[in-house]
Design a protein around this motif. Sequence first.
Motif, PDB file in Angstrom:
ATOM      1  N   ALA A  36      -4.873  -4.701  -0.281  1.00 47.65           N
ATOM      2  CA  ALA A  36      -4.454  -5.508   0.872  1.00 47.65           C
ATOM      3  C   ALA A  36      -3.202  -6.312   0.569  1.00 47.65           C
ATOM      4  O   ALA A  36      -2.360  -6.520   1.448  1.00 47.65           O
ATOM      5  CB  ALA A  36      -5.591  -6.441   1.280  1.00 47.65           C
ATOM      6  N   SER A  37      -3.059  -6.770  -0.685  1.00 48.76           N
ATOM      7  CA  SER A  37      -1.891  -7.591  -1.025  1.00 48.76           C
ATOM      8  C   SER A  37      -0.591  -6.798  -0.972  1.00 48.76           C
ATOM      9  O   SER A  37       0.491  -7.382  -0.868  1.00 48.76           O
ATOM     10  CB  SER A  37      -2.067  -8.192  -2.428  1.00 48.76           C
ATOM     11  N   THR A  47      -5.126  -2.555   7.106  1.00 48.03           N
ATOM     12  CA  THR A  47      -4.936  -2.330   5.668  1.00 48.03           C
ATOM     13  C   THR A  47      -5.748  -1.140   5.191  1.00 48.03           C
ATOM     14  O   THR A  47      -6.761  -0.771   5.775  1.00 48.03           O
ATOM     15  CB  THR A  47      -5.362  -3.570   4.860  1.00 48.03           C
ATOM     16  N   THR A 247      -3.575 -10.629   4.334  1.00 46.22           N
ATOM     17  CA  THR A 247      -2.850  -9.942   3.270  1.00 46.22           C
ATOM     18  C   THR A 247      -2.139 -10.935   2.353  1.00 46.22           C
ATOM     19  O   THR A 247      -2.070 -10.739   1.140  1.00 46.22           O
ATOM     20  CB  THR A 247      -1.836  -8.962   3.874  1.00 46.22           C
TER      21      THR A 247
END
Length: 282
Positions: A36-37, A47, A247
């Motif tokens: 997600a990052s 995502t 995110t």
Amino acid sequence: MHSIKKNKNIRLGSSYVLLVVMSILIFYPLAWTIGASFNKGNSLVSTTLIPKSPTLAHYVELTKTSGSFYYFQWFLNSLKISVVTMVLSVALVSVTAYAFSRFRFKGRKNGLVLFLLLQMIPQFSALIALFVMAQMLHLVNSHFLLILIYVGGQIPMNTYLMKGYIDSIPVSLDESALLDGAGYTRIFLQIIVPLAKPMIAVVAMNGFTGPLGDFALSSVILRDPKSYTLPIGLYNLINDKMGASYTLFAAGAILISIPVAIVFILLQKNFVSGLTEGGTKG
């Protein structure tokens, strides 16, 4: 013979299945957070575990200060509080545990019972009292007060655990040192502390990770955005109904895991040696 071998294989297979299931339960959420990052956008709906178009935009955004967003200030605040809490916890718990283990004094038994009883009281039950105390002492937004609260919370259970570990260290070592002219302070520093390193490492790890993951206490004491710790700041990222960014939250969560990993690696040798020594003694 064949039946015994078959039962052994079944037990071994069951163990592997259990390990695989536990590994999935542990690493799957972590993999999603990492994925997600690196995903574009702010929503978790869009995502994917493996980003289709990986981006570092969220990590870059963490370096920017805007409005009430001060990620690296929160990062430094959390590190400062965690490191000081860890150092004070190790020092105070070690001395207290040594006193309860090696000395006989009035109230010793009742003190140990009190330490156990204190663990039965939920932490959030004292939130109102702590907030009132902070206001009376004019220490709202004070990291110093938060550190004192964390250290005080670390002492009871950790003292009980370390006291049990020190009890396993032969008293004959203390007696030999006393005959050689050593004082209690020297015995503590040169005999007890080196032999109790595995448990000291556990106390240090608890003292460091506790404040990093705490939200309840810190949100009561800290009200100014610049004085926030990371749990409060990151919570606000996903609590904002108009601009929630899951995110960006994921990116911030990944970065704060780095100091925890570093501390664990530094203390890992003591964890392993403690387990090995315990297995050898058994």
